[in-house]
Enzyme design. Structure first.
Site, short mmCIF file in Angstrom:
data_model
loop_
_atom_site.label_atom_id
_atom_site.label_comp_id
_atom_site.label_asym_id
_atom_site.label_seq_id
_atom_site.Cartn_x
_atom_site.Cartn_y
_atom_site.Cartn_z
CD GLN A 13 47.11 112.31 123.95
OE1 GLN A 13 46.43 113.09 123.29
NE2 GLN A 13 47.91 112.73 124.91
NE ARG A 15 48.82 105.60 112.70
CZ ARG A 15 47.53 105.89 112.55
NH1 ARG A 15 46.63 105.17 113.17
NH2 ARG A 15 47.14 106.89 111.77
CG HIS A 136 52.26 104.66 104.02
ND1 HIS A 136 52.82 105.00 102.81
CD2 HIS A 136 53.01 105.28 104.97
CE1 HIS A 136 53.86 105.79 103.02
NE2 HIS A 136 54.01 105.98 104.32
CE LYS A 140 50.78 108.60 104.25
NZ LYS A 140 50.98 109.64 105.27
N1 LIG Z 1 57.73 112.87 108.65
C1 LIG Z 1 57.73 111.61 109.09
O1 LIG Z 1 58.79 110.94 109.15
C2 LIG Z 1 56.45 110.98 109.52
C3 LIG Z 1 55.30 111.68 109.37
N2 LIG Z 1 54.12 111.13 109.78
C4 LIG Z 1 52.96 112.01 109.64
O2 LIG Z 1 52.60 112.46 110.94
C5 LIG Z 1 51.20 112.70 110.98
C6 LIG Z 1 50.60 111.89 112.14
O3 LIG Z 1 50.67 110.50 111.80
P1 LIG Z 1 50.10 109.38 112.78
O4 LIG Z 1 50.75 109.50 114.11
O5 LIG Z 1 50.19 108.11 112.05
O6 LIG Z 1 48.57 109.84 112.90
P2 LIG Z 1 47.59 109.64 114.14
O7 LIG Z 1 46.22 109.90 113.61
O8 LIG Z 1 47.89 108.36 114.84
O9 LIG Z 1 48.03 110.81 115.13
C7 LIG Z 1 47.68 112.15 114.99
C8 LIG Z 1 47.33 112.65 116.38
O10 LIG Z 1 47.20 114.06 116.35
C9 LIG Z 1 46.06 114.40 117.13
N3 LIG Z 1 45.60 115.72 116.76
C10 LIG Z 1 44.78 116.10 115.75
N4 LIG Z 1 44.63 117.43 115.75
C11 LIG Z 1 45.38 117.90 116.77
C12 LIG Z 1 45.63 119.20 117.28
N5 LIG Z 1 45.07 120.29 116.73
N6 LIG Z 1 46.45 119.34 118.35
C13 LIG Z 1 47.02 118.25 118.93
N7 LIG Z 1 46.80 116.99 118.51
C14 LIG Z 1 46.00 116.83 117.42
C15 LIG Z 1 45.08 113.30 116.81
O11 LIG Z 1 44.03 113.25 117.76
P3 LIG Z 1 42.62 112.54 117.34
O12 LIG Z 1 42.93 111.08 117.28
O13 LIG Z 1 41.69 112.94 118.43
O14 LIG Z 1 42.25 113.08 115.99
C16 LIG Z 1 46.01 112.08 116.91
O15 LIG Z 1 46.19 111.65 118.24
C17 LIG Z 1 50.65 112.32 109.60
O16 LIG Z 1 50.57 113.46 108.77
C18 LIG Z 1 51.73 111.37 109.07
O17 LIG Z 1 51.75 111.30 107.67
C19 LIG Z 1 54.03 109.90 110.32
C20 LIG Z 1 55.16 109.14 110.47
C21 LIG Z 1 56.47 109.62 110.07
O1 LIG Z 2 51.47 108.37 107.82
C1 LIG Z 2 52.55 107.74 107.97
O2 LIG Z 2 52.61 106.66 108.58
C2 LIG Z 2 53.76 108.30 107.37
N1 LIG Z 2 53.70 109.49 106.83
C3 LIG Z 2 54.77 110.18 106.21
C4 LIG Z 2 54.48 110.37 104.74
O3 LIG Z 2 53.31 110.61 104.35
O4 LIG Z 2 55.41 110.34 103.94
C5 LIG Z 2 56.11 109.54 106.47
C6 LIG Z 2 56.09 108.04 106.50
O5 LIG Z 2 55.86 107.58 105.22
C7 LIG Z 2 55.02 107.54 107.46
#
Ligand SMILES: NC(=O)C1=CN([C@@H]2O[C@H](COP(=O)(O)OP(=O)(O)OC[C@H]3O[C@@H](n4cnc5c(N)ncnc54)[C@H](OP(=O)(O)O)[C@@H]3O)[C@@H](O)[C@H]2O)C=CC1
Ligand SMILES: O=C(O)C1=N[C@H](C(=O)O)C[C@H](O)C1
EC number: 1.17.1.8
Length: 251
Positions: A13, A15, A136, A140
């Protein structure tokens, strides 16, 4: 059972997780077998026969999830941030007990960001000064970004290999944080601004010239090809792979 790759998404759920769910559903060679959020039972993954789990949760949740996945022989594609030596050593221990399982950790899934890291490492030895600025969205939770940390580490390694001197910096007094975080000797600055998604600049400076390498992720769709590629490839790569570049032919 169909011949499609059976993929689950953790953080479904969130982003990026919600985009990953749509991308997996749209991939002709994949079947989405589970989409879990916080509080959902991890046993669902085994019951659904997941082969690969895409882990997109939080730094606080990722280790518990990987403990379960590796213990159950489910390959993992990890985008979640928060990696350090201690965590990677723990992963190695878990993987040693499950040697057929593959884990890909990708600090960034977008091709532009992967290339930024590569180009920055290539350029680093030719300039006296180099600093990283990551920008960002304000939701974040971690700073600096995983991408910026990895970029700085790659830059520092390239400079060390080339025998570069420490960077010039005459700063004698500074407010806390004014010169950014020190990642292996490379200053990293983190901006959080409404309206932004994920952006990074690597600024390099030499005598009479500067070079700026900039990347902008304008939508979460930029991460989807890398996630799908990672899921397809990780099943053939037991052990830990750090960085999507290992699955790309970048020359
Ligand atoms: N490598 C890449 O290219 C990218 C990496 N990221 C990384 O991905 C991660 C997520 O980012 P983002 O989507 O923006 O963050 P969000 O907070 O939007 O999403 C994280 C989700 O994970 C859920 N969650 C937390 N704990 C658990 C669990 N134990 N089991 C299942 N679901 C869980 C959260 O629920 P709740 O809201 O209830 O806490 C939330 O819905 C971050 O670390 C970000 O830096 C992001 C974009 C690109
Ligand atoms: O939290 C984000 O949005 C993102 N997280 C990753 C990071 O920490 O590098 C990848 C991207 O920058 C988006």
């Amino acid at each position: 059972m169909s011949s499609k790759l059976r993929v689950a998404v953790l953080g479904a759920q969130g982003r990026i997780g919600s985009e990953a769910v749509k991308a997996v559903e749209a991939a002709e060679d994949m079947e989405l077998v589970a989409a879990l959020g916080r509080g959902d039972k991890l046993e669902t993954l085994a019951e659904a026969g997941a082969q690969v789990a895409v882990e997109l949760t939080t730094p606080a949740s990722v280790m518990g999830n990987l403990d379960f996945l590796i213990g159950h022989g489910i390959h993992a594609v990890v985008g979640t941030t928060g990696w350090n030596e201690e965590r990677l050593a723990q992963l190695d221990t878990w993987l040693a007990a499950s040697p057929q399982t593959g884990v890909l950790i990708a600090p960034n899934f977008s091709i532009g960001a992967v290339l930024t890291m590569k180009f920055a490492a290539q350029a680093a030895r030719y300039f006296e000064s180099v600093e990283v600025v990551e920008l960002h969205h304000p939701n974040k939770v971690d700073a600096p970004s995983g991408t910026a940390t990895r970029t700085a580490q790659l830059i520092a390694a390239a400079r060390a290999e080339a025998g570069c001197a420490p960077q010039p910096d005459a700063t004698a007094t500074a407010l806390d944080g004014a010169r950014g975080a020190d990642v292996d000797g490379v200053p990293v600055h983190a901006i959080r601004l409404r309206g932004l998604l994920a952006h990074q600049e690597v600024l390099l400076g030499g005598e009479g010239e500067t070079l700026t390498i900039r990347h902008d992720s304008l939508h979460h769709s930029s991460f989807m090809p890398g996630i799908l590629l990672g899921a397809r490839r990780v099943v053939q790569h037991p052990g830990l792979t750090f960085g999507l570049e290992n699955f790309l032919d970048l020359g």
